[in-house]
Every structure is written in structure tokens, then in C-alpha cells.
Design a protein around this motif. Structure first.
Motif, PDB file in Angstrom:
ATOM      1  N   GLN A  78      12.080   3.583   3.509  1.00 53.28           N
ATOM      2  CA  GLN A  78      12.017   2.177   3.093  1.00 53.28           C
ATOM      3  C   GLN A  78      13.393   1.516   3.152  1.00 53.28           C
ATOM      4  O   GLN A  78      13.552   0.408   3.656  1.00 53.28           O
ATOM      5  CB  GLN A  78      11.429   2.090   1.679  1.00 53.28           C
ATOM      6  CG  GLN A  78      11.228   0.673   1.173  1.00 53.28           C
ATOM      7  CD  GLN A  78      12.424   0.162   0.380  1.00 53.28           C
ATOM      8  OE1 GLN A  78      13.208   0.956  -0.114  1.00 53.28           O
ATOM      9  NE2 GLN A  78      12.557  -1.144   0.304  1.00 53.28           N
ATOM     10  N   ASN A  95       7.299  -5.102   6.476  1.00 52.93           N
ATOM     11  CA  ASN A  95       6.153  -4.954   5.578  1.00 52.93           C
ATOM     12  C   ASN A  95       5.023  -4.165   6.249  1.00 52.93           C
ATOM     13  O   ASN A  95       4.359  -3.332   5.630  1.00 52.93           O
ATOM     14  CB  ASN A  95       5.656  -6.337   5.140  1.00 52.93           C
ATOM     15  CG  ASN A  95       6.693  -7.062   4.290  1.00 52.93           C
ATOM     16  OD1 ASN A  95       7.463  -6.416   3.600  1.00 52.93           O
ATOM     17  ND2 ASN A  95       6.712  -8.382   4.364  1.00 52.93           N
ATOM     18  N   SER A  96       4.804  -4.446   7.536  1.00 51.89           N
ATOM     19  CA  SER A  96       3.753  -3.727   8.273  1.00 51.89           C
ATOM     20  C   SER A  96       4.081  -2.249   8.380  1.00 51.89           C
ATOM     21  O   SER A  96       3.212  -1.387   8.196  1.00 51.89           O
ATOM     22  CB  SER A  96       3.596  -4.351   9.662  1.00 51.89           C
ATOM     23  OG  SER A  96       2.677  -3.599  10.440  1.00 51.89           O
ATOM     24  N   GLY A 103       3.486  -0.250   5.121  1.00 49.67           N
ATOM     25  CA  GLY A 103       2.074   0.072   4.901  1.00 49.67           C
ATOM     26  C   GLY A 103       1.629   1.262   5.733  1.00 49.67           C
ATOM     27  O   GLY A 103       0.936   2.178   5.244  1.00 49.67           O
ATOM     28  N   GLN A 104       2.038   1.278   6.993  1.00 51.70           N
ATOM     29  CA  GLN A 104       1.691   2.400   7.868  1.00 51.70           C
ATOM     30  C   GLN A 104       2.324   3.695   7.363  1.00 51.70           C
ATOM     31  O   GLN A 104       1.709   4.769   7.416  1.00 51.70           O
ATOM     32  CB  GLN A 104       2.129   2.104   9.302  1.00 51.70           C
ATOM     33  CG  GLN A 104       1.410   0.919   9.935  1.00 51.70           C
ATOM     34  CD  GLN A 104       1.995   0.565  11.291  1.00 51.70           C
ATOM     35  OE1 GLN A 104       2.805   1.290  11.838  1.00 51.70           O
ATOM     36  NE2 GLN A 104       1.570  -0.583  11.840  1.00 51.70           N
ATOM     37  N   ILE A 120       3.093   4.551   4.285  1.00 49.70           N
ATOM     38  CA  ILE A 120       2.394   5.060   3.101  1.00 49.70           C
ATOM     39  C   ILE A 120       1.120   5.814   3.523  1.00 49.70           C
ATOM     40  O   ILE A 120       0.805   6.889   2.994  1.00 49.70           O
ATOM     41  CB  ILE A 120       2.060   3.895   2.152  1.00 49.70           C
ATOM     42  CG1 ILE A 120       3.355   3.324   1.555  1.00 49.70           C
ATOM     43  CG2 ILE A 120       1.122   4.361   1.040  1.00 49.70           C
ATOM     44  CD1 ILE A 120       3.156   2.079   0.718  1.00 49.70           C
ATOM     45  N   LEU A 121       0.411   5.271   4.490  1.00 50.03           N
ATOM     46  CA  LEU A 121      -0.805   5.927   4.977  1.00 50.03           C
ATOM     47  C   LEU A 121      -0.486   7.286   5.608  1.00 50.03           C
ATOM     48  O   LEU A 121      -1.144   8.302   5.328  1.00 50.03           O
ATOM     49  CB  LEU A 121      -1.517   5.019   5.988  1.00 50.03           C
ATOM     50  CG  LEU A 121      -2.794   5.596   6.630  1.00 50.03           C
ATOM     51  CD1 LEU A 121      -3.829   5.898   5.535  1.00 50.03           C
ATOM     52  CD2 LEU A 121      -3.342   4.643   7.672  1.00 50.03           C
TER      53      LEU A 121
END
Length: 784
Positions: free
Chosen positions: A37, A276-277, A280-281, A283-284
Motif C-alpha cells: 500500500q 484505489n483499484s 482492492g485487487q 486485498i483479494l
């Protein structure tokens, strides 16, 4: 039953291992998420910064191209023959010049044009604006030039007009300007994909032009923007998606008030859309990886206990420094033994580290921190800028005598007791260290509740009680030097040096402590200069003798004078004897000074003798003179040179001078006494000689120090001390002289107490020879 217990142990170990794996997995996921991050955010921020820098370059290039267009158009116009004719006749026919200028302004799409002659006088301009605000001649070469004219900022260009192109002479100037608000165009916004705003120079920072909507532009102007480099955030509303904007600032062009400010802004969500995109990826992906890792942990934990059968022996070999290639298998029954072996290995490593730490940072004898830790502690306090920090350097006077007399075993015991006393001083924030030998260092830091003097007194008070060691009672004298941060130094080395200088000054004055003062530094530039100049001062006549009369108290007549040296330096003026006499003793020049003083005093005594005056002359000699056996030879030579002098010669020596080397000193004094020299103990009562030693000294006179005489008329303790000294001198059959008499009451007391002679400001201050002659003539007619 044994198989069942083994299974329980295995399941317990498996559960613990799963817990460890889960915890480790959680840590890895969190660290990975945080790290990625941060890295992604830094990358996105870097992209935004790069975009802002590129956009700023694009805007500057566009404005600079517009400036070049103006310059090119003006250059073409300046070379036009008709234009030159119009300018040459501009004062006679300004209307024609104005028409041509307006036509040209329309062609180049400028907002303002004007012409000045070679002297800067305005010939004409296309708008009715204040002429005083117009540039008359162009002296700068910036590619983007701004001028503030009639409340607006304009992009300015100008060219010189030469009626003869090859001539270096400038005959006129052509200027054109474009209003700054016209330069921020939708084309630029499309090219940069950012909102563009232009602000006036500091400190006003007024908005000149902006691609924002009027409402947002008004909000932007009212905000207090951050003009430092980097990305900053500002809230503006309404906006399409968000009220938060990311912006960057940069300088653009130059003006007489300074560079204008370019502000490039973009919506925060839009700037960090990819970031931001990606988060999210990520975390998945981490969630899927975590589930896979958990499954793997279960599989691994089931088989992890197999290699534990003989690991105890392996870990013991590792603890001893031996390594094995084949790791044996084991059961969970060996875990307790393995834990014990690992703990022993850890304890062994820890013990070695503690021993290394102890040797590196603590004194092996006293257990106190050593010099390394002392320096580190002081460096930390200086780096943290604690104010104040008090540094004290302390050593024990005559500790070498204790070691040599009682042995090193007693000396070591004494050092331990000293360390204990220092450690138990009731002071918060006190750091104590042994620096080596009998030298100790103390650091105190805190507030202003303690002064350097009070801190030093607390250390001295801790040593007022004697030390009892193996049926011996030892009284110790200390020398403590005090330096304060930041007044005396801004580095540990400077503070320690200042404290050392103050400590060594204690030894020469028999004081328990001294606070550093610049004048204590024997190695200052002025003191070094005086050391080298002292000998030349003798030959150049800079030294003079002043004479202070000594008065007989029984009849008030003058019996003689004490000869006092004065140095009148051509640069520094009057230099007190207590400044240059110690320098003379350090360099060995004191012998030359003493020889000069004796010769000068006896030469003056000869003049008085020839005038019929019988006056004794008293000269002070230093400890170095006293142990120099050439002094009697010099005095003998002077007696031969001045055989007819009346009144005799007195040599004044201090108690400490005799005690430094008593055998040699007494031998020299006895030789001088046989030659007829009167010997006087100077400053008696302030030294540390014993009565037994005093009886051996072949002296004729005791001189009572002025410390006991200055307040004699009012101080009962001084009166008791003076009576005691006079009684002692009477029983030793010695004459007495009191110095420092400054009032009639003190003189009367001394006379009644039986003192023989007195000197002081009440009778006369020290005088040069000519003034002393005048004073003695008056004293002959009117005795004191």
C-alpha cells in the motif's frame, strides 16, 4: 497408554504450530498489505508529481511560445523602414505612429503596445494607462516576463529599434503585452488534463486567471495555499465527483515583484484512481493466498514434529560451534529437552554480550560508567539540546602520594569508596563516571532549580566526612572544574576541555571547585601572545616599577617602599600582575623579570641615597627564583654595583614558595640572610605552612595579608586573627608588616596591637618614582 500420551502431545504441538502459522500468516499479510500500500501510494504520488511537473512544463512552454511570438513580431516591426520613420517622427506626428501600432497589435493579438525613445520617454501607447507603470527600456532577458500595469499582470516583450541596423546605438524601444488572464485557455486544460490557475507573486498571491469555475476560483483565492514544493490538498465545492483536489505549485516567469505562481490541480479520486483499484485487487489476492497458505500450514504442521527426535543433541553441537549436515528425525517427546538446550544457548550468548557490554562501557574497579559511556551520555544531551547541562570534572589532590605511601590496594579501596559517595549524592538526573586514575566525571541535566555553584557545593559536601580504610582515616581535598552547556561550549570536547581548565585552576589557588571563565584558559590567543611578548617588554621599557611606602607605626616615618611591577602594554594597556606573572613563571621568563626588578629597585635606591634618603626597598620573588641558586649571586653582584645604597634590601617570599621545595628554599634563604638581605614572609596566614617549618625558615619579618586587614576596623574575627599573628611573630622574634590599610581606625588598631609597619591606600597608593619623590618630601615635613 504411552501411545495415547504421545498422540495428545503431538496434537498439542500441532495446535501450537497452527497458531504460530496463523499468527505468522497474519503478520505477513498485514506487512505485505501495508508495504505494498505504501509503495503503491508512493508510486501513484510520484505519477501525480510527474504529471504536475510535465503539465507545468507544457504551460510554461505555451506561455513562452506566446512570448517568443510577441518578440518575433516586434523584431519584424522594428526592422520595418516605415515603422522606423514613424518612430523617428513620433514626437511630431504621434497619431500616425499610434495608428500603425494599433494595426500591428491587432495582427499579433496583443492587448497593449507602446513605444519609447532612446531616453525612455514615452512616444505613444495603445491604451490610456498610467505611463509611470510602463517599462521604458528592457534590461532583463527572462524568456517569460510579467509586468503589473493598472491592476493587471501582462506578459511582456520588447525589442530595441535601431535606425541603422549595424549600429550599436538603440534609438527606440517597441513593447507589446498580453493580459495574463487570456493565457490560461481551455486548450491548455485539455493538454494537461489539469485545472490551471495563475497567482501574483508573494506575499499577496492574488488570483490572476484560472480554469476553475468562477465559484471554485473564488474559493481557491480565499484559501491559504501551501507554496512549498510537493503535492498538497485543498477542498473546493461543488465538484463533479469530489470536493478534494490535489495541487502543486511552481514559479513561472519573472516580474519586478518576483516570479508569478502557477497552480496545477486535479481531483484527488481521479489522481489516485489506479491506486484505489490496485489496493482492492491486492486485498483479494492476499485473501486467496492466505487461504492457500493456511491449508499448507495444516499439511506442514502434521509432519513438522518428525525431525525432533535427536534435535537436542544437534542444538548442543550448534551451541558449541559444531554444525551437522543430516538433520535427524525426532518425536514430540523431545520438545522439553530441546527448549532447555535452546534456552541454554540463548543464555550463553546473552552472558557473553553482557560481559562485552560491561568491559566496553563500565569501569572494572568501581563499576561506574567509564569514559566511553560518559562521552556518549554527554553527546546525547548535547544532540537533544538539553538546557542546562552541567559538566563537572573531578580529581583527588595528592592521590599519587596516597598510592605511593599506603600502596595501590588502599588506593583501589579509596577509589571504590569515592565512587560510592558520588553515586549516593541526592541529585536527580546526575550521571557519574570514572574516567581513569583518580579522575571522575559528573553530568547533571534538568531545569534551573540548581545552579552550577550549588551542584559543585553538594559534591564537595559529600567529601567532608573522612574515609575510614583499614584503621586509617583519610581526609581528601578535591579539585572540581565546572562547565555549562551551552554557555561554555556546544560540543562534548569543548565542555570537557573547559571543565578541565577550571579544574586545574583550582590546584593553583587551593580551591575546592571553580566554574569555567574564559580568563582561566591559559591557552587563549591573548595569553599566548603575552607569553611571547614578555621578554621584549623588558627591553622596550614597557615594564615599570611603582613604589608603595611602608610607614613605621611608632613614629609615623617612612622606612621604605615595596616595589610593584606594572606592565603598560602598547595595545592592551595596563595588564595586572596576576595575569602576566603566572605567564612568566610558565615560560621561565620570571628570572629575567626578577633580575630586572632587583636592578631597577636598587638603581632607584641609589638615587634616594644620593639625595640623603635612607629607604629600604622590598622586592617580591617567585618560587622559581627561590629554588634558583643563582639568585644569591645576582644579589651579591648588585650589592657590589651599588655599595653606597642606604636602607637595605628586603626580599618578600610567600609561604607556598618555601613549601614547594623546602630544603633548597631554606638553603637559598640562609645564604641571602648572611649577605644582609632582610627576608619577609609575604601574605602570611593564607598559605598552608606548619609552625614547625616556619621555625626553620631564616626570616626576619612576617607580612600580614590584606585579607585580614581590609575590614579590620569593623570585623571582630579579623581583629582576633591579626592579634594572633602579631603574638606569633612576637614570640618568634620577628618584625611585622600589615598591608591593605585603608582607614585611620585600622591604622590605630595595628599601632595599639604592636604591629611595626603598615602600608596601604590610606597612606598612599603605589606611585611611579617621580610621584613617590614628591610624596616622600611631603611626608618628611608631616609624618603619617
Amino acid at each position: 497408554m504411552g501411545i495415547r500420551l504421545s498422540g495428545l502431545a503431538s496434537r498439542s504441538l500441532r495446535a501450537r504450530m497452527l497458531m504460530v502459522f496463523l499468527l505468522l500468516l497474519a503478520v505477513i499479510v498485514i506487512v505485505t498489505l501495508v508495504t505494498v500500500q505504501k509503495a503503491t501510494y508512493r508510486h501513484s504520488t510520484g505519477q501525480v508529481q510527474d504529471h504536475a511537473r510535465t503539465s507545468a512544463i507544457v504551460v510554461k512552454d505555451k506561455i513562452q511560445n506566446r512570448s517568443r511570438q510577441l518578440e518575433s513580431a516586434l523584431a519584424t516591426l522594428a526592422k520595418d523602414f516605415n515603422t522606423k520613420q514613424l518612430i523617428a517622427g513620433g514626437k511630431q506626428d504621434p497619431e500616425s505612429l499610434l495608428i500603425a501600432l494599433r494595426n500591428h497589435q491587432r495582427r499579433i493579438n496583443a492587448d497593449l503596445s507602446w513605444v519609447t525613445d532612446a531616453d525612455g520617454e514615452l512616444l505613444t501607447m495603445t491604451q490610456d494607462l498610467p505611463a509611470s507603470q510602463l517599462t521604458r527600456q528592457l534590461t532583463e532577458t527572462s524568456p517569460i516576463m510579467w509586468r503589473f500595469i493598472d491592476g493587471r499582470y501582462y506578459l511582456l516583450q520588447g525589442v530595441a529599434v535601431r535606425f541603422v541596423e549595424s549600429s550599436p546605438r538603440v534609438n527606440a524601444w517597441l513593447f507589446a503585452a498580453v493580459e495574463g488572464s487570456r493565457l490560461i485557455t481551455p486548450e491548455l486544460v485539455t493538454l494537461t488534463d489539469m485545472q490551471i490557475s495563475l497567482f501574483s507573486p508573494a506575499p499577496e498571491h492574488q488570483l490572476i486567471a484560472s480554469s476553475f469555475s468562477p465559484a471554485q476560483a473564488s474559493q481557491l483565492e480565499s484559501k491559504t495555499l501551501n507554496w512549498t514544493p510537493g503535492l498538497h490538498q485543498v477542498s473546493l465545492s461543488p465538484a463533479e465527483q469530489s470536493s478534494e483536489f490535489i495541487y502543486a505549485t511552481s514559479d513561472i516567469g519573472s516580474s519586478t515583484q518576483g516570479p508569478l505562481k502557477l497552480v496545477l490541480a486535479t481531483i484527488a479520486d481521479k489522481a489516485y484512481l489506479s491506486y484505489n483499484s490496485l489496493i482492492g485487487q491486492l486485498i483479494l489476492i492476499l485473501a486467496i493466498a492466505g487461504l492457500l497458505a493456511l491449508g499448507a500450514a495444516v499439511i506442514i504442521s502434521n509432519g513438522i514434529s518428525r525431525p525432533l527426535t535427536r534435535l537436542v543433541g544437534v542444538t548442543n553441537k550448534i551451541r558449541k560451534g559444531h554444525y551437522v549436515d543430516d538433520v535427524p528425525k525426532s518425536t514430540t517427546l523431545e520438545i522439553a529437552s530441546l527448549s532447555t538446550a535452546i534456552d541454554e544457548m540463548q543464555q550463553g550468548i546473552k552472558q557473553r554480550e553482557l560481559e562485552i557490554q560491561q568491559l566496553a562501557y563500565f569501569d572494572s574497579l568501581t563499576g561506574l560508567p567509564n569514559r566511553n559511556q560518559f562521552n556518549q551520555q554527554l553527546q546525547r544531551l548535547v544532540d537533544d539540546r538539553h538546557d542546562p547541562v552541567v559538566v563537572m570534572m573531578m580529581d583527588v589532590d595528592r592521590f599519587k602520594d596516597i598510592n605511593d605511601t599506603l600502596g595501590h590496594n588502599i588506593g583501589d579501596q579509596l577509589l571504590n569508596k569515592i565512587a560510592s559517595r558520588l553515586s549516593h549524592i541526592e541529585l536527580d538526573n546526575l550521571f557519574v563516571a570514572r574516567l581513569g586514575g583518580d579522575e571522575f566525571g559528573l553530568i547533571w541535566f534538568g531545569d534551573t532549580s540548581h545552579t552550577p555553584k550549588s551542584l559543585a557545593n553538594q559534591v564537595v559536601d559529600a567529601f567532608r566526612t573522612p574515609f575510614d580504610i583499614e584503621k586509617l582515616r583519610l581526609d581528601l581535598d578535591l579539585s572540581i572544574g565546572v562547565a555549562v552547556y551551552p554557555q561554555h561550549g556546544d560540543s562534548p570536547a569543548n565542555l570537557i576541555q573547559c571543565a578541565d581548565i577550571a579544574m586545574y585552576s583550582c590546584k593553583g589557588h587551593h580551591r575546592a571547585f571553580a566554574i569555567y571563565r574564559p580568563e582561566l584558559n591559559k591557552y587563549s590567543v591573548q595569553r599566548l601572545s603575552l607569553m611571547s611578548e614578555l621578554r621584549s617588554a623588558l627591553s622596550e621599557g614597557q615594564l615599570q616599577l611603582y613604589y608603595q611606602p611602608k610607614v613605621l607605626l611608632d613614629d609615623g616615618n617612612v622606612s621604605g617602599a615595596e616595589c610593584l611591577i606594572r606592565w603598560i602594554h602598547p595595545v592592551h594597556g595596563f595588564i595586572p600582575p596576576d595575569q602576566f606573572i603566572p605567564l612568566a613563571e610558565q615560560t621561565g621568563a620570571i628570572r629575567d623579570v626578577t633580575h630586572w626588578a632587583l636592578n631597577e629597585a636598587m638603581a632607584q635606591q641609589q638615587k634616594w641615597s644620593q639625595a640623603g634618603l635612607e629607604l629600604n626597598v622590598a622586592v617580591n620573588i617567585s618560587p622559581l627564583d627561590l629554588v634558583d641558586m643563582t639568585l644569591p649571586e645576582l644579589v651579591s653582584h648588585l650589592f657590589s654595583q651599588y655599595p653606597d645604597n642606604l636602607g637595605g634590601l628586603t626580599l618578600e617570599v610567600t609561604e607556598s614558595a618555601v613549601m614547594g621545595d623546602p630544603d633548597t628554599a631554606i638553603k637559598a634563604l640562609e645564604k641571602l640572610k648572611t649577605m644582609g638581605v632582610i627576608l619577609s614572609i609575604d601574605d602570611f596566614g593564607t598559605g598552608y605552612s606548619s609552625m614547625a617549618q616556619l621555625k626553620k625558615m631564616p626570616v626576619d619579618e612576617l607580612k600580614i595579608d590584606k585579607a585580614f586587614v581590609l575590614d579590620l576596623a569593623t570585623n571582630a574575627e579579623d581583629q582576633v586573627m591579626v592579634n594572633t599573628l602579631l603574638s606569633l611573630a612576637h614570640h618568634l622574634d620577628l618584625k611585622t608588616v600589615a598591608e591593605g590599610v585603608e582607614d585611620e581606625a585600622s591604622l590605630t588598631f595595628l599601632k595599639q596591637a604592636g604591629c611595626h609597619k603598615a602600608q596601604g591606600f590610606y597612606m598612599s597608593k603605589p606611585l611611579p618614582a617621580a610621584a613617590f619623590d614628591d610624596w616622600i618630601r611631603q611626608a618628611q615635613d608631616r609624618p603619617v
